[in-house]
Design a protein around this motif. Structure first.
Motif, mmCIF file in Angstrom:
data_model
loop_
_atom_site.group_PDB
_atom_site.id
_atom_site.type_symbol
_atom_site.label_atom_id
_atom_site.label_comp_id
_atom_site.label_asym_id
_atom_site.label_seq_id
_atom_site.Cartn_x
_atom_site.Cartn_y
_atom_site.Cartn_z
ATOM 1 N N ARG A 105 2.213 -7.677 -4.838
ATOM 2 C CA ARG A 105 1.638 -7.035 -3.654
ATOM 3 C C ARG A 105 1.091 -8.061 -2.663
ATOM 4 N N HIS B 137 0.850 -1.194 0.000
ATOM 5 C CA HIS B 137 0.000 0.000 0.000
ATOM 6 C C HIS B 137 0.886 1.245 0.000
ATOM 7 N N HIS C 163 1.450 2.484 -5.336
ATOM 8 C CA HIS C 163 0.113 1.897 -5.484
ATOM 9 C C HIS C 163 -0.910 3.012 -5.719
ATOM 10 N N ASP D 190 -8.592 0.280 -8.223
ATOM 11 C CA ASP D 190 -7.966 -0.322 -7.038
ATOM 12 C C ASP D 190 -7.923 -1.851 -7.196
ATOM 13 N N HIS E 50 -7.075 7.300 -1.553
ATOM 14 C CA HIS E 50 -7.974 6.212 -1.129
ATOM 15 C C HIS E 50 -7.425 5.383 0.037
ATOM 16 N N ASP E 51 -6.100 5.397 0.222
ATOM 17 C CA ASP E 51 -5.540 4.647 1.352
ATOM 18 C C ASP E 51 -5.044 5.572 2.468
HETATM 19 NI NI NI Z 1 -5.720 0.412 -2.477
#
Ligand code: NI
Length: 206
Positions: A132, A24, A28, A120, A58-59
């Motif tokens: 990942r 993450h 990414h 995503d 988003h993270d």
């Molecule tokens: Ni993500």
């Protein structure tokens, strides 16, 4: 909205997520942003700024990484950039609709949410997805077979869960690569087991 805000968001997530070893990381977020914009090109009524900012952020408040509440990191950044409160709310709504834990697997309502969720998910497939998955498993001390199980239980289902046509097409190719990898992995580990079995069978001492 200023293009500048998007560039600053990229810098912000680079500093925030940095080199997270579990997949993450900032790269990414950048890949999700790039793929989201690619998908958005073919979607009508899709606000590209919202897509870009939600993808990048988003993270930023992911519960696996941070203990923030109510998208505090994203909101603080956007407020500092003087993004108007209504847009901030829309961006956070998109972010929350993408997260599996926050949205409990429901399909995002907004066009932007559908696009960012697809992007995503794409990053969980293909060569990047493989890298990942093992990185995340390793970081959490899990054996390889747990990551292999994760492919079967979760990642191989993603192709059929894509929201957009473009997302589906891109997922198809990455899914095939993933399946080829798993077949090969299965073959190599089975061959080894069979060799060991044979060897054990031949050994009169056993
Ligand atoms: Ni993500």
């Amino acid at each position: 909205m200023d293009r500048d805000v998007i560039e600053k968001a990229a810098e912000y997530v680079a500093a925030l997520l940095g080199d997270d070893a579990g997949g993450h990381d900032a790269d990414h977020a950048l890949r999700v942003c790039r793929n989201a914009l690619l998908i958005a090109k073919n979607e009508k009524e899709c606000n590209r700024e919202i897509v870009a900012l939600a993808a990048l952020l988003h993270d930023a408040d992911d519960h696996k990484l941070f203990r923030t509440e109510n998208n505090a990191n994203a909101r603080e950044f956007l407020a500092l950039q003087r993004v108007d409160p209504e847009t901030v709310d829309r961006i956070c709504e998109v972010i929350n609709s993408v997260s599996f834990s926050k949205n409990r697997g429901r399909v995002p309502v907004s066009a932007e949410g559908k696009v960012v969720q697809d992007a995503d998910r794409l990053d969980a497939l293909g060569a990047v997805g493989i890298a990942r998955t093992f990185a995340y498993g390793g970081l959490h001390g899990r054996p390889l077979r747990d990551s292999i199980r994760h492919f079967h239980e979760k990642l191989l289902l993603l192709k059929d869960m894509m929201n957009t046509e473009t997302g589906k097409q891109l997922a198809e190719e990455r899914d095939s690569f993933l399946r080829a990898f798993l077949d090969r992995y299965d073959r190599e580990t089975r061959e080894r087991d069979e060799r060991l079995d044979r060897k054990e069978g031949q050994d009169p001492a056993r």
